[in-house]
Each structure stands twice: as structure tokens, then as C-alpha cells.
Design an enzyme around this catalytic site. Structure first.
Site, PDB file in Angstrom:
ATOM      1  N   PHE A   1       0.818  -1.217   0.000  1.00 40.88           N
ATOM      2  CA  PHE A   1       0.000   0.000   0.000  1.00 40.88           C
ATOM      3  C   PHE A   1       0.852   1.267   0.000  1.00 40.88           C
ATOM      4  O   PHE A   1       0.379   2.338   0.358  1.00 40.88           O
ATOM      5  CB  PHE A   1      -0.942  -0.007   1.211  1.00 40.88           C
ATOM      6  CG  PHE A   1      -1.873  -1.195   1.208  1.00 40.88           C
ATOM      7  CD1 PHE A   1      -2.947  -1.250   0.338  1.00 40.88           C
ATOM      8  CD2 PHE A   1      -1.634  -2.283   2.038  1.00 40.88           C
ATOM      9  CE1 PHE A   1      -3.789  -2.359   0.307  1.00 40.88           C
ATOM     10  CE2 PHE A   1      -2.470  -3.396   2.017  1.00 40.88           C
ATOM     11  CZ  PHE A   1      -3.547  -3.429   1.143  1.00 40.88           C
TER      12      PHE A   1
ATOM     13  N   PHE B   1      -7.518  12.446  -0.007  1.00 45.57           N
ATOM     14  CA  PHE B   1      -7.975  12.105  -1.364  1.00 45.57           C
ATOM     15  C   PHE B   1      -9.267  12.814  -1.763  1.00 45.57           C
ATOM     16  O   PHE B   1     -10.059  12.311  -2.533  1.00 45.57           O
ATOM     17  CB  PHE B   1      -8.074  10.574  -1.540  1.00 45.57           C
ATOM     18  CG  PHE B   1      -6.704  10.000  -1.799  1.00 45.57           C
ATOM     19  CD1 PHE B   1      -5.784   9.916  -0.785  1.00 45.57           C
ATOM     20  CD2 PHE B   1      -6.335   9.613  -3.066  1.00 45.57           C
ATOM     21  CE1 PHE B   1      -4.495   9.466  -1.018  1.00 45.57           C
ATOM     22  CE2 PHE B   1      -5.056   9.150  -3.314  1.00 45.57           C
ATOM     23  CZ  PHE B   1      -4.130   9.077  -2.279  1.00 45.57           C
TER      24      PHE B   1
ATOM     25  N   CYS C   1      -0.507   3.478 -10.887  1.00 46.33           N
ATOM     26  CA  CYS C   1      -1.334   2.577 -10.074  1.00 46.33           C
ATOM     27  C   CYS C   1      -2.820   2.841 -10.253  1.00 46.33           C
ATOM     28  O   CYS C   1      -3.541   1.996 -10.783  1.00 46.33           O
ATOM     29  CB  CYS C   1      -0.928   2.709  -8.611  1.00 46.33           C
ATOM     30  SG  CYS C   1       0.804   2.306  -8.379  1.00 46.33           S
TER      31      CYS C   1
ATOM     32  N   LYS D   1      -4.425   2.427 -13.924  1.00 42.13           N
ATOM     33  CA  LYS D   1      -4.428   1.056 -14.467  1.00 42.13           C
ATOM     34  C   LYS D   1      -5.234   0.112 -13.563  1.00 42.13           C
ATOM     35  O   LYS D   1      -5.899  -0.798 -14.048  1.00 42.13           O
ATOM     36  CB  LYS D   1      -3.002   0.537 -14.698  1.00 42.13           C
ATOM     37  CG  LYS D   1      -2.313  -0.050 -13.500  1.00 42.13           C
ATOM     38  CD  LYS D   1      -1.012  -0.731 -13.867  1.00 42.13           C
ATOM     39  CE  LYS D   1      -0.154  -1.040 -12.661  1.00 42.13           C
ATOM     40  NZ  LYS D   1      -0.712  -1.898 -11.637  1.00 42.13           N
TER      41      LYS D   1
HETATM   42  C1  UGA Z   1      -1.395   4.706  -4.934  1.00 42.60           C
HETATM   43  C2  UGA Z   1      -2.073   4.420  -3.584  1.00 42.60           C
HETATM   44  O1  UGA Z   1      -2.308   5.642  -2.904  1.00 42.60           O
HETATM   45  C3  UGA Z   1      -1.184   3.519  -2.722  1.00 42.60           C
HETATM   46  O2  UGA Z   1      -1.861   3.198  -1.512  1.00 42.60           O
HETATM   47  C4  UGA Z   1      -0.885   2.236  -3.492  1.00 42.60           C
HETATM   48  O3  UGA Z   1      -0.031   1.375  -2.746  1.00 42.60           O
HETATM   49  C5  UGA Z   1      -0.201   2.606  -4.792  1.00 42.60           C
HETATM   50  O4  UGA Z   1      -1.074   3.468  -5.560  1.00 42.60           O
HETATM   51  C6  UGA Z   1       0.066   1.331  -5.557  1.00 42.60           C
HETATM   52  O5  UGA Z   1      -0.882   0.650  -5.954  1.00 42.60           O
HETATM   53  O6  UGA Z   1       1.236   0.919  -5.681  1.00 42.60           O
HETATM   54  P1  UGA Z   1       0.498   6.395  -5.779  1.00 42.60           P
HETATM   55  O7  UGA Z   1       0.190   5.903  -7.148  1.00 42.60           O
HETATM   56  O8  UGA Z   1       1.909   6.494  -5.354  1.00 42.60           O
HETATM   57  O9  UGA Z   1      -0.222   5.454  -4.679  1.00 42.60           O
HETATM   58  O10 UGA Z   1      -0.114   7.832  -5.665  1.00 42.60           O
HETATM   59  P2  UGA Z   1      -1.322   8.533  -4.884  1.00 42.60           P
HETATM   60  O11 UGA Z   1      -0.793   9.295  -3.767  1.00 42.60           O
HETATM   61  O12 UGA Z   1      -2.401   7.561  -4.627  1.00 42.60           O
HETATM   62  O13 UGA Z   1      -1.823   9.564  -6.017  1.00 42.60           O
HETATM   63  C7  UGA Z   1      -2.370   9.077  -7.229  1.00 42.60           C
HETATM   64  C8  UGA Z   1      -2.849  10.232  -8.076  1.00 42.60           C
HETATM   65  O14 UGA Z   1      -4.006  10.822  -7.519  1.00 42.60           O
HETATM   66  C9  UGA Z   1      -1.857  11.368  -8.253  1.00 42.60           C
HETATM   67  O15 UGA Z   1      -1.861  11.774  -9.598  1.00 42.60           O
HETATM   68  C10 UGA Z   1      -2.368  12.462  -7.358  1.00 42.60           C
HETATM   69  O16 UGA Z   1      -2.031  13.755  -7.809  1.00 42.60           O
HETATM   70  C11 UGA Z   1      -3.860  12.225  -7.475  1.00 42.60           C
HETATM   71  N1  UGA Z   1      -4.619  12.739  -6.312  1.00 42.60           N
HETATM   72  C12 UGA Z   1      -4.403  12.226  -5.072  1.00 42.60           C
HETATM   73  C13 UGA Z   1      -5.566  13.728  -6.497  1.00 42.60           C
HETATM   74  O17 UGA Z   1      -5.791  14.209  -7.631  1.00 42.60           O
HETATM   75  N2  UGA Z   1      -6.282  14.177  -5.417  1.00 42.60           N
HETATM   76  C14 UGA Z   1      -6.087  13.687  -4.177  1.00 42.60           C
HETATM   77  O18 UGA Z   1      -6.782  14.133  -3.236  1.00 42.60           O
HETATM   78  C15 UGA Z   1      -5.127  12.686  -3.990  1.00 42.60           C
END
Ligand code: UGA
Length: 488
Positions: free
Chosen positions: A153, A268, A279, A282
Site C-alpha cells: 500500500f 484524497f 497505479c 491502471k
Molecule cells: C497509490 C495508492 O495511494 C497507494 O496506496 C498504493 O499502494 C499505490 O497506488 C500502488 O498501488 O502501488 P500512488 O500511485 O503512489 O499510490 O499515488 P497517490 O498518492 O495515490 O496519487 C495518485 C494520483 O491521484 C496522483 O496523480 C495524485 O495527484 C492524485 N490525487 C491524489 C488527487 O488528484 N487528489 C487527491 O486528493 C489525492
């Protein structure tokens, strides 16, 4: 314990380095030999805070090694973590060929029974297929392999901290021996007996992580359910942002108040350019495919995905609205990585934005603190700047695409003086709109009312609707208990 890691991407490298840090002997391999060479020379193929120091410390003590010899790596461990990529196929399904390849190699190269742990994100029932594949591929050697699912995670940018301070560790097993081995692997983290390299001995107070033991199928489903839920939450915030823009409210005020409800929470709920990275986009696709195969209506997930896909177009519509013609206009872009504190540009909004701006023949100048080297091969002809000020220099518009903290602290007065037109379109709501207006910028955030507080021009049916809303509110003030007219 001796541990092998197959795949040195974000998950594999962080897992390998952190398991070495908590006392295991770890060897990592990857079929990309250039990556292994980089690691053997003491460099990292990715930028991830704190990973460099952990890798350096543990390679020095020989608890962590890297080898290009896949067989040697497989034979090394009592437990083998599969951390290979599962990229999307054209139809959205996860490509599991790398997992199958690992099964083949493990069966061919092992000289003893092993615990095989899937850490890559995989659709439900992959563990069952992996078990079957291992049994078939090892029928001549006769070794027995146990399979477990141990989804990860961690988030890029905070991966080391997430690994060492998890809120839960999920172990999907159908065998007591496998459970015992995994408990042993994570014991220092579960018992909080590790010397944390992230917080210099002053970790924030936290609860012991929950160890959740499930079936293999459930563990796989937990991972997809979590990532898809996070994606839903972001798309929900973006839907509210669109309503705010069209009806004249401020999404930050709205989501702040929403998040104060502990059942909702603030995480989020930040609207913006949508979810990128390797992540969430996909995984929601793969989850949609899985649901369809299971005969379940996955319309909810599809809507979240299509809201996400529209984010870039609605962002660029703002730029177009302000600049009218983009051809020949100089557009500065701050941020290329899909989020701050990483150099990862996979499925990053910036990539799509640059591609579309190029189609309209804008002149593009970009700056990102970490992700420029990875972007250069994709867009060799755009201008890569030494800092944010250079990206603003003589620009007709400056777009904030990644919310790197350093962008917030820029000397915005200086930025305004450098720009040809003081237009800032902030795709992350990083900046304070009132302060930007005071400094003389034309500032546009996400889900914000116009500076004059007026509702933007709306299609006639919406205007009619607004008038009806106002009529209803006026009536409602007189009769507070009256209910809204159906369909209003
Ligand atoms: C995500 C999950 O948060 C992790 O828990 C998981 O382990 C990981 O995928 C995975 O499957 O390996 P990550 O891809 O590193 O982690 O990034 P996030 O922090 O989840 O952000 C994902 C996207 O959502 C980013 O582009 C971010 O800018 C966007 N986001 C996030 C928003 O647009 N708004 C938010 O409030 C939060």
C-alpha cells in the site's frame, strides 16, 4: 531470513531495501540489466526520498545485493517476492505475462521448496493461477511451492515511510507455514522494534499496524478495492469542483467541511487534474474488467474513470478561454511528475497536457525539480528550464501541473514581472487565489467561483434552472420546513 526480490521497480526496490533495513538478507534482480548495473554502481534508477541512504547503508553491510543472474537471485531466498510490473493491456486487463515468467523461472531455478509471495498488484484469482503454474512448471523437480499474496500500500514519494509505518499488513494465505514465514518477515515492523531511518528516532506516535490474515483471493481483492476507492474519492471531489465552477461556490470550502466528518475524512478529496501515476489509472481499469467478468455492474467505476479522463480537457479549456489562440503562445509548465516527491511521469497529467499543447503549436517551456530527465526522451523539442522562473520567463500563461512545495514558495512578484501576460492556471489549487489577484495575476484555480463572485456564463437551461433555485430559496426562507419541488 533470506529473501529474493524479482523486479526492481518502485515496489521491488523499496521492499528489498526496507526488508534489508529491518534485518533480513536480501538479493534483488531484474531482467533490465542496465537497472541492475546502475544499482550495483551505487546509484538509483528512481528518485524516492530516503531510499538512497537505506540502499547505501545496506549494500555496504552486504545485507542488500543486486544481481543480474535471475537463477542466482531465485536460489538465494527462502521467500521470493514477485514485484514485477502488471501494465494494462489494450482492453484494460492487467498483463500478467511477467508473473507467469517468474513462475517458470522459480520452478526451473529453485533447488529447494520456497514461499512465493505476490506483491505486484494483480487481479483476484491470480494467486490460484500462480499456484497451478508453479505446480505444472515444477512437475519434474518435485519441489513444492507455497503461494501467498501480500499486497503493498505504499505511495510514491513517501514509500519508505509507508513501508516501515504501515497502518495494516495484509497477508493472503491458505497455509499456516506461509503465514508464519510472513509474520517472521514483518516482525520488526509489527512489533515496532526497528530503528526508523525516516524520522531520526522521533517517529510520530502511532498504533501497532494491524496484521490482517485473509484468503489469497481476498488479499488480492483488498488491493484493487482500495485503489479503486481512492480513485472514486478523487473523481467525486472533481465532480463537486465542476459543480462549484458552474454554480459559483468554492470547492476547497466544500471539501474542507466534508472532510471534517470522520466518516469522510480529508484525504484524497483534493480536486485537480485527476489521478495519474502507474497505479490508480491502471488498477481501476483492471478492476472494471474484473467486475465485468464477474457479471457485476461496474458503472460506478466507469463513471469515476471517465470523470478522470475529462480533467485535462477542462483544464486546457480554461487556458484556451484565456489565451484564445494557443498557436505561437508561450506556455510555461510547472511540474511534470504525476505528483510531488517523485520523478515518475507514467500516466502523468503533464504528459497529456504537453501533447495537446504541442498539437495546437504552443511554445512550451517546462520545469520540474526531479522529472525532467525522464521527460526529455518523450518531448525532445520543448524547452527544459533550469528553474521555475525560467519557465515563467516571457510566458503568456503559467500552468501549475504538479504541486511541488517549492512552487508555493516562489517569489510570485518576480514571476509576474517575468511573464508577458500574468495568467496562472493552477491545476492543483496550490496557490491562494486572493493573494494571486492582489499581486496582479489573472488566476484560475479548480472549482473556484469567478474573482467577482459571479456565476460564469451558463447554457440557457442552466440559467433557467438557477433562477428556479433562487425562487425556491426565497420561498424556502419563508417556509423553512417546505421540501424542494421534485426535479428542481
Ligand atoms: C497509490 C495508492 O495511494 C497507494 O496506496 C498504493 O499502494 C499505490 O497506488 C500502488 O498501488 O502501488 P500512488 O500511485 O503512489 O499510490 O499515488 P497517490 O498518492 O495515490 O496519487 C495518485 C494520483 O491521484 C496522483 O496523480 C495524485 O495527484 C492524485 N490525487 C491524489 C488527487 O488528484 N487528489 C487527491 O486528493 C489525492
Amino acid at each position: 531470513m533470506k529473501v529474493s526480490i524479482l523486479g526492481c521497480g518502485y515496489v521491488g526496490l523499496v521492499t528489498g531495501a526496507c526488508l534489508a533495513e529491518i534485518g533480513h538478507e536480501v538479493t534483488c534482480t531484474d531482467n533490465d540489466l542496465s537497472k541492475i548495473q546502475t544499482l550495483q554502481q551505487g546509484a538509483l534508477p528512481i528518485y524516492e526520498p530516503h531510499l538512497d541512504e537505506i540502499v547505501a547503508r545496506n549494500t555496504q553491510s552486504r545485507r542488500l545485493t543486486f544481481t543480474g543472474d535471475l537463477g542466482e537471485a531465485i536460489r538465494f531466498g527462502d521467500a521470493v517476492f514477485i514485484c514485477v510490473g502488471t501494465p494494462p493491456l489494450e482492453d484494460g486487463d492487467a498483463d500478467l505475462s511477467a508473473i507467469d515468467n517468474c513462475a517458470r523461472l522459480i520452478a526451473a531455478e529453485s533447488r529447494q521448496p520456497k514461499l512465493v509471495i505476490e506483491k505486484s498488484t494483480v487481479p483476484m484469482q491470480t494467486g490460484q493461477k500462480l499456484k497451478r503454474a508453479l505446480a505444472i512448471y515444477s512437475r519434474n523437480s518435485g519441489y513444492r511451492f507455497t503461494v501467498a499474496s501480500n499486497p503493498e500500500f505504499l505511495r510514491e514519494g513517501t514509500a519508505v515511510s509507508d513501508f516501515l509505518h504501515p497502518d495494516r499488513i495484509v497477508i493472503g494465505v491458505d497455509d499456516e507455514g506461509a503465514e508464519a514465514q510472513l509474520r517472521e518477515i514483518y516482525r520488526p515492523i509489527i512489533e515496532r522494534s526497528l530503528a526508523c531511518p525516516v524520522h531520526d528516532g522521533s517517529c510520530p506516535p502511532e498504533q501497532t499496524p494491524a496484521l490482517v490474515v485473509t484468503s489469497i483471493n481476498s488479499a488480492e481483492l483488498i488491493k484493487h478495492s482500495c485503489n479503486s476507492f481512492l480513485a472514486l474519492k478523487i473523481s467525486y471531489a472533481n465532480l463537486i469542483a465542476d459543480i462549484c465552477e458552474n454554480m459559483g461556490a468554492d470547492v476547497q470550502e466544500v471539501v474542507h467541511a466534508m472532510g471534517l466528518d470522520p466518516r469522510i475524512g480529508h484525504d484524497f478529496l483534493n480536486p485537480g487534474l485527476g489521478f495519474g501515476g502507474f497505479c490508480l489509472p491502471k488498477d481501476i481499469q483492471a478492476f472494471i474488467r474484473l467486475g465485468e467478468k464477474a457479471g457485476v455492474d461496474v458503472g460506478l467505476l466507469k463513471d469515476a474513470e471517465s470523470i478522470n479522463k475529462r480533467r485535462i480537457d477542462s483544464f486546457l479549456a480554461k487556458v484556451r478561454q484565456a489565451l484564445w489562440i494557443l498557436k505561437g503562445k508561450r506556455v510555461g509548465i510547472l511540474g511534470l511528475a504525476f505528483k510531488p516527491n517523485t520523478d515518475d511521469i507514467r500516466f502523468a497529467p503533464a504528459i497529456e497536457i504537453i501533447r495537446k499543447l504541442q498539437q495546437e503549436r504552443a511554445q512550451i517551456q517546462v520545469y520540474d525539480p526531479q522529472a525532467m530527465e525522464k521527460t526529455k526522451p518523450l518531448f525532445p523539442s520543448i524547452r527544459y528550464c533550469a528553474d521555475a522562473y525560467e519557465a515563467a520567463d516571457r510566458a503568456d500563461a503559467l500552468l501549475i501541473v504538479t504541486e511541488w512545495p517549492e512552487f508555493k514558495g516562489l517569489d510570485w512578484q518576480r514571476v509576474r514581472e517575468l511573464m508577458l501576460q500574468p495568467l496562472v492556471v493552477d491545476g492543483r489549487n496550490l496557490l491562494d487565489s486572493a493573494k494571486m489577484s492582489e499581486l496582479g495575476f489573472e488566476y484560475q484555480g479548480i472549482g473556484k467561483p469567478n474573482a467577482d463572485g459571479l456565476v460564469p456564463s451558463l447554457p440557457v437551461n442552466q440559467v433557467t434552472r438557477l433562477a428556479a433555485v433562487e425562487r425556491y430559496q426565497a420561498t424556502n426562507r419563508v417556509r423553512p420546513s417546505s421540501r424542494p419541488v421534485a426535479g428542481l
